[in-house]
Motif scaffolding. Sequence first.
Motif, PDB file in Angstrom:
ATOM      1  N   SER A 235       8.910  29.877 -58.711  1.00 33.47           N
ATOM      2  CA  SER A 235       9.603  29.202 -57.657  1.00 33.47           C
ATOM      3  C   SER A 235       9.567  27.717 -57.725  1.00 33.47           C
ATOM      4  O   SER A 235      10.516  26.827 -57.687  1.00 33.47           O
ATOM      5  N   HIS A 236       8.386  27.052 -58.126  1.00 23.52           N
ATOM      6  CA  HIS A 236       8.085  25.848 -58.443  1.00 23.52           C
ATOM      7  C   HIS A 236       8.714  25.499 -59.492  1.00 23.52           C
ATOM      8  O   HIS A 236       9.337  24.277 -59.315  1.00 23.52           O
ATOM      9  N   GLN A 237       8.895  26.189 -60.768  1.00 19.80           N
ATOM     10  CA  GLN A 237       9.507  25.714 -61.791  1.00 19.80           C
ATOM     11  C   GLN A 237      10.830  25.633 -61.602  1.00 19.80           C
ATOM     12  O   GLN A 237      11.728  24.768 -62.004  1.00 19.80           O
ATOM     13  N   ALA A 238      11.525  26.841 -60.811  1.00 19.97           N
ATOM     14  CA  ALA A 238      12.914  26.533 -60.280  1.00 19.97           C
ATOM     15  C   ALA A 238      13.410  25.293 -59.783  1.00 19.97           C
ATOM     16  O   ALA A 238      14.354  24.737 -59.875  1.00 19.97           O
ATOM     17  N   LEU A 239      12.486  24.820 -58.928  1.00 17.57           N
ATOM     18  CA  LEU A 239      12.528  23.970 -57.872  1.00 17.57           C
ATOM     19  C   LEU A 239      12.666  22.493 -58.898  1.00 17.57           C
ATOM     20  O   LEU A 239      13.662  21.574 -58.838  1.00 17.57           O
ATOM     21  N   GLU A 240      11.775  22.579 -59.744  1.00 19.90           N
ATOM     22  CA  GLU A 240      11.606  21.287 -60.817  1.00 19.90           C
ATOM     23  C   GLU A 240      12.689  21.473 -61.832  1.00 19.90           C
ATOM     24  O   GLU A 240      13.492  20.061 -62.100  1.00 19.90           O
ATOM     25  N   GLU A 241      13.202  22.327 -62.198  1.00 18.17           N
ATOM     26  CA  GLU A 241      14.524  22.554 -63.093  1.00 18.17           C
ATOM     27  C   GLU A 241      15.735  22.044 -62.353  1.00 18.17           C
ATOM     28  O   GLU A 241      16.506  21.394 -63.023  1.00 18.17           O
ATOM     29  N   LEU A 242      15.920  22.621 -60.802  1.00 20.94           N
ATOM     30  CA  LEU A 242      16.796  22.345 -60.343  1.00 20.94           C
ATOM     31  C   LEU A 242      16.893  20.645 -60.072  1.00 20.94           C
ATOM     32  O   LEU A 242      17.998  20.047 -60.122  1.00 20.94           O
ATOM     33  N   ARG A 243      15.708  20.027 -59.887  1.00 23.85           N
ATOM     34  CA  ARG A 243      15.683  18.533 -59.586  1.00 23.85           C
ATOM     35  C   ARG A 243      15.929  17.912 -60.710  1.00 23.85           C
ATOM     36  O   ARG A 243      16.852  16.921 -60.753  1.00 23.85           O
ATOM     37  N   ASP A 244      15.785  18.402 -62.067  1.00 22.68           N
ATOM     38  CA  ASP A 244      16.296  17.835 -63.214  1.00 22.68           C
ATOM     39  C   ASP A 244      17.709  17.898 -63.488  1.00 22.68           C
ATOM     40  O   ASP A 244      18.406  16.858 -63.924  1.00 22.68           O
ATOM     41  N   VAL A 245      18.342  19.050 -63.115  1.00 27.02           N
ATOM     42  CA  VAL A 245      19.749  19.291 -63.314  1.00 27.02           C
ATOM     43  C   VAL A 245      20.590  18.414 -62.309  1.00 27.02           C
ATOM     44  O   VAL A 245      21.495  17.632 -62.698  1.00 27.02           O
TER      45      VAL A 245
END
Length: 393
Positions: A235-245
């Motif tokens: 979940s944390h990685q999903a949020l980080e990658e979403l923030r990058d996008v």
Amino acid sequence: MNEDIAPRLRGWQQVWRLLAAAALGIPFWLSTGVLLPRGCVPDTCTWFAIGDPLLALGCLTALVWRRRFPFVIALTVAIASAASTLATGAGFLALCSLATRRRPLEIGIVSLAYVTASQFGNQLYPIQDPPDVLWADLGVPVLSAGTAVAIGIAVGARRVEVRSLRDRADSAEREQAARATQARTLERNRIAREMHDVLAHRISLVAMQAGVLDHRRDLPVEENRELVRGIAEASHQALEELRDVLGVLRTEPGRVEPPQPSLDRIPGLVAESRASGLDVTLTNTVQGDPSDVVGRTCYRIVQEGLTNAAKHAPGASVHVTLHGAQGDDLRISVRNSAATTVTRPPTSGFGLLGLTERLALAGGRLDHHPTRDNGYLLTAQLPWPHHSNEKRS
């Protein structure tokens, strides 16, 4: 109204043109008064003092409608101006205005009428011309008509050129707006694909681990903690990658966009999926380093295959195969066995569509279908030409 006719003039634009026409006729009218004999016929003097100015005023008034009825007004004023020296400027303006339409037949008729009428108008005033200047009776009207026509044609050509330039500018502006709209649409689609590729994979892993927790009540405490830890990390990685996008949407001019994952990130992607509970193996026999476009497309294909396997075949074994070399094709295969009975998360249905579009842009092919053992096979083929082996930034 013809296309060559300019739009109706505004108040001041109309007034100054009429004043210029009136001012042009004043010298002719005054010179005629000077040349009239002192003992002229009373009718001639009356016409000069009253009739001539009134006829000139009528011609100037008629010129107000010259752009609505160009031929009729020009012909009327050209003939009437021959009987009034003060209306010489009005006749000149009428012929000049008609010539802006650039219609040879109309110009010829009005010019002939203007010159012919001037020959009869010379008989109104008893002025004796010297024998050696009789040619002026015909030469002056012809010269003035030619000058008016030349000026009118030049103005008409300039008017058409300005309109053409304006139309080109409007067309260029519309095309630029259309290109900007298309660019925004393409960018939205690209970002939507990136968001789907990033989130779908992470959320699928989270859903798979949550499904294991829901169906396996007998797991040891340590395994439960490991699954919960995996859910939190995914979940944390999903949020980080979403923030990058999403950061791409706020990218300032001059700010470098973060690099996209490529072929060298696939082992890490497989390792993350394996750590999340997916039984996945990788066979990589790729020889060389493909271009950014090919590598990024290959990464997204594997990511989508693992995402679909986690969604639709939880608990199944997945095998990823990469094979290819420069000058040939890069072949990708993601095959999973039959699924076990686990609750499946809702799907968007756009992953394979996005892959198909991405492969089409890269010149490749995509195929996906069920296998005989109730599994599923996803294959893709990407061109890898010789010139693509360049140093990547």
